[in-house]
Each structure stands twice: as structure tokens, then as C-alpha cells.
Design a protein around this motif. Structure first.
Motif, PDB file in Angstrom:
ATOM      1  N   PRO A   1       0.811  -1.227   0.000  1.00  0.00           N
ATOM      2  CA  PRO A   1       0.000   0.000   0.000  1.00  0.00           C
ATOM      3  C   PRO A   1       0.842   1.274   0.000  1.00  0.00           C
ATOM      4  O   PRO A   1       0.733   2.105   0.906  1.00  0.00           O
ATOM      5  N   MET A   2       1.664   1.426  -1.020  1.00  0.00           N
ATOM      6  CA  MET A   2       2.385   2.688  -1.155  1.00  0.00           C
ATOM      7  C   MET A   2       1.386   3.812  -1.413  1.00  0.00           C
ATOM      8  O   MET A   2       0.277   3.581  -1.909  1.00  0.00           O
ATOM      9  N   LEU A   3       1.786   5.022  -1.119  1.00  0.00           N
ATOM     10  CA  LEU A   3       0.894   6.168  -1.278  1.00  0.00           C
ATOM     11  C   LEU A   3       0.381   6.279  -2.714  1.00  0.00           C
ATOM     12  O   LEU A   3      -0.769   6.653  -2.945  1.00  0.00           O
ATOM     13  N   THR A   4       1.235   5.943  -3.680  1.00  0.00           N
ATOM     14  CA  THR A   4       0.819   5.997  -5.086  1.00  0.00           C
ATOM     15  C   THR A   4      -0.287   5.001  -5.397  1.00  0.00           C
ATOM     16  O   THR A   4      -1.085   5.212  -6.320  1.00  0.00           O
ATOM     17  N   VAL A   5      -0.348   3.909  -4.642  1.00  0.00           N
ATOM     18  CA  VAL A   5      -1.369   2.879  -4.847  1.00  0.00           C
ATOM     19  C   VAL A   5      -2.672   3.256  -4.151  1.00  0.00           C
ATOM     20  O   VAL A   5      -3.758   3.152  -4.723  1.00  0.00           O
ATOM     21  N   THR A   6      -2.555   3.700  -2.894  1.00  0.00           N
ATOM     22  CA  THR A   6      -3.752   3.939  -2.089  1.00  0.00           C
ATOM     23  C   THR A   6      -4.406   5.293  -2.358  1.00  0.00           C
ATOM     24  O   THR A   6      -5.624   5.434  -2.259  1.00  0.00           O
ATOM     25  N   HIS A   7      -3.596   6.306  -2.667  1.00  0.00           N
ATOM     26  CA  HIS A   7      -4.134   7.657  -2.836  1.00  0.00           C
ATOM     27  C   HIS A   7      -3.899   8.222  -4.238  1.00  0.00           C
ATOM     28  O   HIS A   7      -4.357   9.328  -4.536  1.00  0.00           O
ATOM     29  N   GLY A   8      -3.182   7.498  -5.065  1.00  0.00           N
ATOM     30  CA  GLY A   8      -2.966   7.942  -6.431  1.00  0.00           C
ATOM     31  C   GLY A   8      -1.684   8.744  -6.606  1.00  0.00           C
ATOM     32  O   GLY A   8      -1.109   9.267  -5.651  1.00  0.00           O
ATOM     33  N   ARG A   9      -1.257   8.837  -7.844  1.00  0.00           N
ATOM     34  CA  ARG A   9      -0.006   9.530  -8.149  1.00  0.00           C
ATOM     35  C   ARG A   9      -0.088  11.023  -7.848  1.00  0.00           C
ATOM     36  O   ARG A   9       0.883  11.632  -7.411  1.00  0.00           O
ATOM     37  N   ARG A  10      -1.224  11.631  -8.108  1.00  0.00           N
ATOM     38  CA  ARG A  10      -1.345  13.069  -7.876  1.00  0.00           C
ATOM     39  C   ARG A  10      -1.111  13.415  -6.411  1.00  0.00           C
ATOM     40  O   ARG A  10      -0.408  14.386  -6.088  1.00  0.00           O
ATOM     41  N   SER A  11      -1.685  12.636  -5.514  1.00  0.00           N
ATOM     42  CA  SER A  11      -1.473  12.859  -4.088  1.00  0.00           C
ATOM     43  C   SER A  11       0.003  12.666  -3.723  1.00  0.00           C
ATOM     44  O   SER A  11       0.563  13.437  -2.937  1.00  0.00           O
ATOM     45  N   ALA A  12       0.625  11.638  -4.285  1.00  0.00           N
ATOM     46  CA  ALA A  12       2.040  11.388  -4.005  1.00  0.00           C
ATOM     47  C   ALA A  12       2.907  12.557  -4.456  1.00  0.00           C
ATOM     48  O   ALA A  12       3.870  12.941  -3.777  1.00  0.00           O
ATOM     49  N   ARG A  13       2.555  13.157  -5.593  1.00  0.00           N
ATOM     50  CA  ARG A  13       3.317  14.304  -6.093  1.00  0.00           C
ATOM     51  C   ARG A  13       3.232  15.486  -5.130  1.00  0.00           C
ATOM     52  O   ARG A  13       4.223  16.168  -4.865  1.00  0.00           O
ATOM     53  N   ARG A  14       2.051  15.734  -4.608  1.00  0.00           N
ATOM     54  CA  ARG A  14       1.891  16.831  -3.643  1.00  0.00           C
ATOM     55  C   ARG A  14       2.667  16.547  -2.358  1.00  0.00           C
ATOM     56  O   ARG A  14       3.281  17.449  -1.774  1.00  0.00           O
ATOM     57  N   HIS A  15       2.646  15.298  -1.917  1.00  0.00           N
ATOM     58  CA  HIS A  15       3.366  14.927  -0.699  1.00  0.00           C
ATOM     59  C   HIS A  15       4.881  15.074  -0.886  1.00  0.00           C
ATOM     60  O   HIS A  15       5.589  15.485   0.038  1.00  0.00           O
ATOM     61  N   ILE A  16       5.385  14.736  -2.055  1.00  0.00           N
ATOM     62  CA  ILE A  16       6.816  14.886  -2.321  1.00  0.00           C
ATOM     63  C   ILE A  16       7.240  16.336  -2.138  1.00  0.00           C
ATOM     64  O   ILE A  16       8.217  16.648  -1.442  1.00  0.00           O
ATOM     65  N   PHE A  17       6.495  17.249  -2.745  1.00  0.00           N
ATOM     66  CA  PHE A  17       6.841  18.671  -2.633  1.00  0.00           C
ATOM     67  C   PHE A  17       6.730  19.147  -1.185  1.00  0.00           C
ATOM     68  O   PHE A  17       7.600  19.883  -0.688  1.00  0.00           O
ATOM     69  N   ALA A  18       5.685  18.725  -0.490  1.00  0.00           N
ATOM     70  CA  ALA A  18       5.498  19.148   0.901  1.00  0.00           C
ATOM     71  C   ALA A  18       6.673  18.700   1.775  1.00  0.00           C
ATOM     72  O   ALA A  18       7.158  19.460   2.623  1.00  0.00           O
ATOM     73  N   TYR A  19       7.138  17.478   1.555  1.00  0.00           N
ATOM     74  CA  TYR A  19       8.242  16.983   2.374  1.00  0.00           C
ATOM     75  C   TYR A  19       9.556  17.694   2.069  1.00  0.00           C
ATOM     76  O   TYR A  19      10.411  17.827   2.948  1.00  0.00           O
ATOM     77  N   THR A  20       9.754  18.156   0.849  1.00  0.00           N
ATOM     78  CA  THR A  20      10.976  18.923   0.570  1.00  0.00           C
ATOM     79  C   THR A  20      10.968  20.225   1.360  1.00  0.00           C
ATOM     80  O   THR A  20      12.029  20.690   1.800  1.00  0.00           O
TER      81      THR A  20
END
Length: 305
Positions: free
Chosen positions: A205-224
Motif C-alpha cells: 500500500p504505497m501512497l501511489t497505490v492507495t491515494h494515487g499519483r497526484r497525491s504522491a506528487r503533492r506529498h513529495i513537494f510538501a516533504y521537501t
């Protein structure tokens, strides 16, 4: 758990297969951060004790890798990226991987206690437990926050190295922990963006699987954005200095810009060009942490503030 046959042998194992169980490429950065933590700490031990300490931390990291390969053999057999690993490929049995992992765990902890100190040894034991049990057995298959919480396992070694020299925890070691901890999610989510089909097939259940790629992209930027202040804060502590701070400013500016590019990407365009931006960002993320710790090492040799 994915229904698949993890061990498909028999094939004769080579020495290199047992080395591969220890995940040497994955653990190399972990060992380097432990060495830097040990070397830049106040009152670092003589070179022989330092060498032995780093060696036993490396063995402990390898033990974690073997235990991970033992438990994850079923999903490794499904994922294209991991199918050739020794256990799913049938060259090493799961029982051998488990036995090697347990033996090396005990050896590394006992020898680090005798070489450095028992506080560092206990910290190493907790790190192995966290990676093998908390992350691999519990978090990885149960929550999309797997890599967020589990990232602590890769962040502890710098603190273990510091503890080898000082027998304690400090603000500096906590900030080194934070640097790796907050770097881990964007690093792995970038990988998950272009390996998402593998994680989907394996049921992870990676974030890309459970919440979709778009959500993962937003999370990547937030964590930077969360990561940058901790990286820069380290530069104004006793282990920092102008060289480290300059390197950190440049690296974090590039990391944030890369995260912004990923967040702004159109998903259809991403499919069309083979995820070049994500792959480039993932490769840069490997250099990001290495160069931060290398800068700490060089700054220590030059003298700090």
C-alpha cells in the motif's frame, strides 16, 4: 500477504548470493552516514576502534537486509525490480536468509558493545528490530505511511555512529536523524511513481497505490519544504560551518525545485515520456543525502564555526 511461491529452487547458491542478501548497495549510504556521525562527534575513538565500530554497524545493517529479504520473499517474487534477488530466484532458501539475519544481528550487537559501548549496541539492536519488525513485518503491508514511519530505520545509523563516540544523543545527532528521516519519503515516493505497477501487483500500500499519483506528487513537494529547515539548522550547530551551509542551501534549493516540477506535472504527460522527471529526481535524491554528509565530513576536517 500476496499468494505466491517465494522460493522456487533448487539452484546452487554462490558466495555472492549471500552477500546480496545483505543489500550492500542499499546499506552503503546507511553505513556512510553512521561513519560520518561517528567521526564528527566530539571525542571520536582511535581509528582502529572507529573502523571496527563502522564494520559492526555495517554487519547490523546487512542483518536487517537479510531479515527483510526473508520476510518479503513473496512480494519480491512478484515485483520486476526484485525478482532476481537470491530468495525469490531460488538460490537461497528463506530459512537460510532468516538464519543468517539472526546470526549477524546477534554478532553485530555484541561486538559493537565490546568495541564501542553498550548504549550504541542497544541502539543498533533497536535499529535492526525497527527495520525488520516494525517496518518490514508491520508497516510495509498495512499502511501508506509505511515509508514515512519506517524511514526512521534508515535515519538511526547516524545516531548510532554518534553514540559510538559519545555514548549519548545530542541535538546534532537528532538533526542528522531528521535529515535522513524527512528525505526518505520523497526519495521513495519518486521511485514509486514510476514503479507503481510493481507495488500494485505485490499489494504493497504505497501512497501511489492507495491515494494515487497526484497525491504522491503533492506529498513529495510538501516533504521537501519540511526537510530544508532541518538540513540548514544542522549547518549552524557545532558540526556545521560555512562550507556545509553553502552546500545545503544549493542542494535544498534544487530538491525543492525538483519537487515543485514533480507536483506540477500533468499525469498524462508523465505516462507519455516514461517518467523522465521522476527518474531524474530519484537519482538526484541519492546524491542529496550523500553530499550533505560528505559536506559534514569535509567541514569537520576544515573546522567549524
Amino acid at each position: 500477504m500476496v499468494e505466491t511461491r517465494a522460493y522456487v529452487g533448487p539452484e546452487e547458491a554462490q558466495f555472492g548470493d549471500y552477500v546480496a542478501l545483505l543489500k550492500p548497495r542499499v546499506m552503503s549510504l546507511v553505513v556512510f552516514t553512521a561513519f560520518v556521525g561517528l567521526w564528527i562527534a566530539p571525542g571520536h575513538p582511535d581509528p582502529f576502534i572507529a573502523f571496527c565500530s563502522v564494520l559492526f554497524i555495517a554487519i547490523g545493517g546487512g542483518a536487517s537486509g537479510a531479515l527483510n529479504m526473508w520476510y518479503d520473499a513473496d512480494i519480491d517474487a512478484v515485483m520486476r525490480r526484485t525478482q532476481s534477488r537470491p530468495v525469490p530466484a531460488g538460490r537461497v532458501t528463506p530459512q537460510e536468509a532468516l538464519g543468517l539475519g539472526i546470526a549477524l544481528s546477534i554478532l553485530s550487537v555484541m561486538m559493537l558493545g565490546l568495541t564501542a559501548n553498550w548504549f550504541a549496541a542497544g541502539f543498533l539492536a533497536f535499529t535492526i528490530f525497527f527495520y525488520a519488525v516494525v517496518y518490514t513485518i508491520w508497516l510495509k503491508r498495512s499502511t501508506p505511511q509505511n515509508i514515512v514511519i519506517g524511514g526512521a530505520a534508515g535515519a538511526f545509523p547516524a545516531m548510532v555512529g554518534w553514540a559510538c563516540s559519545t555514548g549519548s544523543i545530542s541535538l546534532e545527532s537528532l538533526l542528522m536523524f531528521a535529515l535522513v528521516f524527512f528525505w526518505t519519503p520523497p526519495h521513495f515516493w519518486a521511485l514509486a511513481l514510476f514503479m507503481n505497477n510493481d507495488y500494485t501487483k505485490a499489494g504493497v500500500p504505497m501512497l501511489t497505490v492507495t491515494h494515487g499519483r497526484r497525491s504522491a506528487r503533492r506529498h513529495i513537494f510538501a516533504y521537501t519544504l519540511v526537510l530544508a529547515p532541518f538540513a540548514l539548522w544542522l549547518g549552524v550547530t557545532s558540526v556545521g560551518g560555512p562550507l556545509y551551509l553553502a552546500v545545503s542551501v544549493v542542494l535544498n534549493a534544487m530538491f525543492i525545485w525538483g519537487g515543485w516540477q514533480i507536483m506540477r506535472r500533468d499525469e498524462t504527460a508523465a505516462e507519455g515520456d516514461g517518467y523522465r522527471v521522476e527518474k531524474r529526481y530519484f537519482r538526484f535524491s541519492l546524491y542529496y543525502t550523500f553530499l550533505h554528509f560528505l559536506a559534514l565530513l569535509v567541514q569537520h576536517a576544515m573546522g567549524g564555526w
